[in-house]
Every structure is written in structure tokens, then in C-alpha cells.
Design a protein around this motif. Structure first.
Motif, PDB file in Angstrom:
ATOM      1  N   SER A  24     -22.197 -25.758   7.325  1.00 54.76           N
ATOM      2  CA  SER A  24     -22.781 -27.038   7.724  1.00 54.76           C
ATOM      3  C   SER A  24     -24.297 -27.101   7.568  1.00 54.76           C
ATOM      4  CB  SER A  24     -22.419 -27.400   9.163  1.00 54.76           C
ATOM      5  OG  SER A  24     -23.051 -28.612   9.536  1.00 54.76           O
ATOM      6  N   SER A  25     -24.732 -27.765   6.513  1.00 50.27           N
ATOM      7  CA  SER A  25     -26.167 -27.946   6.284  1.00 50.27           C
ATOM      8  C   SER A  25     -26.768 -28.936   7.278  1.00 50.27           C
ATOM      9  CB  SER A  25     -26.418 -28.432   4.853  1.00 50.27           C
ATOM     10  OG  SER A  25     -25.794 -29.692   4.627  1.00 50.27           O
ATOM     11  N   GLN A 183     -12.964 -34.516   2.781  1.00 48.05           N
ATOM     12  CA  GLN A 183     -14.416 -34.637   2.724  1.00 48.05           C
ATOM     13  C   GLN A 183     -14.929 -35.658   3.744  1.00 48.05           C
ATOM     14  OE1 GLN A 183     -17.660 -34.524  -0.800  1.00 48.05           O
ATOM     15  NE2 GLN A 183     -16.217 -36.203  -0.990  1.00 48.05           N
ATOM     16  N   CYS A 184     -14.104 -36.639   4.071  1.00 50.65           N
ATOM     17  CA  CYS A 184     -14.494 -37.649   5.070  1.00 50.65           C
ATOM     18  C   CYS A 184     -14.801 -37.017   6.418  1.00 50.65           C
ATOM     19  CB  CYS A 184     -13.387 -38.685   5.239  1.00 50.65           C
ATOM     20  SG  CYS A 184     -13.062 -39.688   3.779  1.00 50.65           S
ATOM     21  N   SER A 192     -19.445 -29.486   8.068  1.00 50.32           N
ATOM     22  CA  SER A 192     -19.742 -28.911   6.763  1.00 50.32           C
ATOM     23  C   SER A 192     -18.943 -29.619   5.682  1.00 50.32           C
ATOM     24  CB  SER A 192     -19.467 -27.403   6.697  1.00 50.32           C
ATOM     25  OG  SER A 192     -19.572 -26.932   5.350  1.00 50.32           O
ATOM     26  N   ARG A 193     -19.659 -30.297   4.805  1.00 51.16           N
ATOM     27  CA  ARG A 193     -18.995 -30.987   3.697  1.00 51.16           C
ATOM     28  C   ARG A 193     -18.276 -29.985   2.810  1.00 51.16           C
ATOM     29  NH1 ARG A 193     -19.033 -31.850  -1.308  1.00 51.16           N
ATOM     30  NH2 ARG A 193     -20.636 -30.258  -1.497  1.00 51.16           N
ATOM     31  N   SER A 194     -18.961 -28.894   2.473  1.00 49.87           N
ATOM     32  CA  SER A 194     -18.320 -27.883   1.629  1.00 49.87           C
ATOM     33  C   SER A 194     -17.159 -27.229   2.361  1.00 49.87           C
ATOM     34  CB  SER A 194     -19.341 -26.827   1.190  1.00 49.87           C
ATOM     35  OG  SER A 194     -19.883 -26.139   2.306  1.00 49.87           O
ATOM     36  N   GLY A 195     -17.330 -26.984   3.674  1.00 52.22           N
ATOM     37  CA  GLY A 195     -16.258 -26.369   4.444  1.00 52.22           C
ATOM     38  C   GLY A 195     -15.018 -27.238   4.506  1.00 52.22           C
ATOM     39  N   ALA A 219     -19.987 -33.094  -4.753  1.00 52.88           N
ATOM     40  CA  ALA A 219     -21.270 -33.360  -4.097  1.00 52.88           C
ATOM     41  C   ALA A 219     -22.213 -34.183  -4.970  1.00 52.88           C
ATOM     42  CB  ALA A 219     -21.940 -32.024  -3.745  1.00 52.88           C
ATOM     43  N   ILE A 220     -22.038 -34.132  -6.289  1.00 51.91           N
ATOM     44  CA  ILE A 220     -22.996 -34.798  -7.180  1.00 51.91           C
ATOM     45  C   ILE A 220     -23.067 -36.300  -6.915  1.00 51.91           C
ATOM     46  CG2 ILE A 220     -23.588 -35.293  -9.578  1.00 51.91           C
ATOM     47  CD1 ILE A 220     -22.390 -32.569 -10.315  1.00 51.91           C
TER      48      ILE A 220
END
Length: 302
Positions: A24-25, A183-184, A192-195, A219-220
């Protein structure tokens, strides 16, 4: 100004590491801000914490430029078609998050951007990672193709036997939509989006490498789009950045880019030999520490 730029460089460092590792960024950025306050307006800070991610996403574009470039002359017609197909899956996967983000971004920011929520999500998804990887290791052991190497290591051959999608190029429309739905969940800070997308990818039958690469590519458009929306909202409100704020933004974005390049290379090398269990335990430990801190703060202990 120099002190604020140094703070921005540290925030860029944190962003570059945490954006790609499933820890989580946004959650870490909120927590860092609790102890390292930028001397900027509240409106600029809200925009900065999102726009800084553009530096991180540029790292993906640079590292995967050849794979993501459908116009490359080095590719055959079939390879270019495959690249266009991959972009199609990425855009399809972005649909759920784009809709949810537009509808609930401001509401979530007003109600969930706090340390308690971040800590809770860190712990919850840390537990999910550990449970999921224990299940995966059990299935890999049952496959009994090659011996497991180390406590958290996993054999590539066994992994191939339990995941039906082993490369990012094989992701289809239903799988892309499922991952996009997961992703939502990342709209809640600390998730965390990646998580969330890695968990969604693996539960949808993708290997660790395929799920992680698809997370990068998702993510792009999402992060660029989200960053542009934040800038537009900032400017539409009639706000203007000071010289210090401009310097802070540039420093943060550039640092996030450099550190992201290193983080992505590390993560891809790591998951080829290990699973995500260590990240799960990290999330739980950090979450407990943060809960303790905010609990003590709430009781007026410091």
C-alpha cells in the motif's frame, strides 16, 4: 524550500518502493505524512499524493516499453497483434476501477483517509496473503512435480500446474474484468492497488508473475487518469501552486521514478523464487504498530 524538497524526496522514495510491492503506497504516504509534514496547502497535498504516482508509472513504461509498444518494428505482425490484445485486456480491466473511482473518490477521501483505516486494511490483506499462499503451497506440494526449496520458496513447475494462466499474454476478458473488480478495493487506503490486483489475479487462475505484470500494466491508464483528474480538480478550484510546491512536486515525481525502477526489478526477481508470504507478515506487523500508535495518541499518551 530546501527542507520541503528533501521531504518530497523522502516521500518519492517511499512511493517508489510501496507502489509496486503489495504493501500500500497510499497507506504508507498517509502514515509518513503523520510524522513528516509538508509545509504546503491541504489541497496541494491531496493532489501531490496522487500525482507523485506518475513518476512511479513512468518506470513501468520504460522497463516494459518494448513489450508494450505495438508499433515496434522488431515485432512480427503476430507479435504486434498480441500487444494490441494485451492493451485491450488492460483497458477492459480498468473499467470497474474507473467507474468506482469517479463516483466515490472524494467521498472515500473524506471518510477513510486516516491511520486507523490504513492499519486495519494492512492487517486484513496481510492475513489474506498468508492464507492464500499457504493454500498455494499446499496445492504445489500436492502437484509434487519438484521439491519445494525453502520455507517460502516455490517450484516453477508446480506453480504452472496450479495456475491456468501462466503468462500475462494469456489473460482473457473474463479474467481481466475479475482483476479489475478487485482493483476497485484499492480505493480504500491501506489496501494496496498492487496487492488487491495480485490477489484478484491469483484467485482468477493467474500465476504470480502473470498477476504481477498485469498489475503493473493496469496501473498505466488508471494512475495517469487519476493523476490528471486530481490536477484538473486542483486547477478548476482556482488554486495556484507556489514555487515551493512546484519544486516539491518535481522532486517527488523524479525520485519516485528512480526508486520504482529498482523496486520493480527487485519484485520480479523475488517472486520467481518466492511467494508473497513475507509481504503479508510485513503488512500485519506494520498494521499492529500503527494501530498501537494511533490508539495511544487517541488516549492522549503523546
Amino acid at each position: 524550500m530546501i527542507i520541503e524538497v528533501l521531504k518530497a524526496l523522502f516521500l518519492g522514495f517511499v512511493e517508489g518502493i510501496t507502489e509496486w510491492l503489495p504493501i500500500s503506497s497510499t497507506g504508507h504516504m498517509i502514515l509518513v505524512d503523520e510524522f513528516l509534514k509538508l509545509n504546503v496547502s491541504e489541497q496541494f497535498l491531496a493532489m501531490f499524493l496522487v500525482v507523485i504516482q506518475i513518476g512511479a508509472i513512468m518506470a513501468v513504461i520504460i522497463l516494459y516499453f518494448t513489450k508494450l509498444n505495438p508499433f515496434s518494428r522488431k515485432k512480427t505482425a503476430a507479435q504486434r497483434k498480441g500487444t494490441w490484445r494485451l492493451w485491450g485486456m488492460v483497458l477492459i480491466g480498468c473499467i470497474p476501477a474507473a467507474i468506482i473511482g469517479v463516483l466515490f473518490d472524494d467521498w472515500v477521501h473524506d471518510h477513510f483517509y486516516n491511520g486507523i483505516v490504513v492499519a486495519s486494511m494492512l492487517i486484513v490483506y496481510g492475513i489474506i496473503f498468508i492464507i492464500m499462499e499457504r493454500r498455494n503451497r499446499r496445492l504445489e506440494a500436492q502437484a509434487a512435480i519438484t521439491p519445494v526449496r525453502g520455507k517460502h520458496a516455490r517450484p516453477d513447475a508446480a506453480e504452472s500446474s496450479i495456475f491456468r494462466t501462466t503468462t500475462v499474454d494469456d489473460i482473457d476478458i473474463p479474467t481481466a474484468l475479475k482483476i479489475g473488480a478487485f482493483q476497485c478495493l484499492a480505493i480504500i487506503p491501506g489496501t494496496s492497488r498492487s496487492g488487491a490486483t495480485i490477489i484478484g489475479g491469483m484467485l482468477s487462475g493467474c500465476s504470480r508473475v502473470a498477476a504481477t505484470e498485469f498489475t503493473f500494466f493496469l496501473a498505466i491508464p488508471i494512475m495517469f487518469g487519476w493523476g490528471i483528474v486530481k490536477v484538473i480538480k486542483f486547477l478548476a478550484a482556482g488554486l495556484v501552486m507556489s514555487q515551493t510546491e512546484i519544486a516539491v512536486l518535481v522532486a517527488g515525481v523524479l525520485c519516485a521514478f528512480v526508486v520504482s525502477v529498482l523496486s520493480i526489478k527487485f519484485l520480479m526477481g523475488y517472486i520467481k523464487k518466492n511467494d508473497f508470504t513475507a509481504f503479508g507478515w510485513y503488512r500485519i506487523v506494520v498494521g499492529i504498530i500503527v494501530l498501537g500508535y494511533f490508539g495511544a495518541k487517541g488516549m492522549g499518551l503523546f
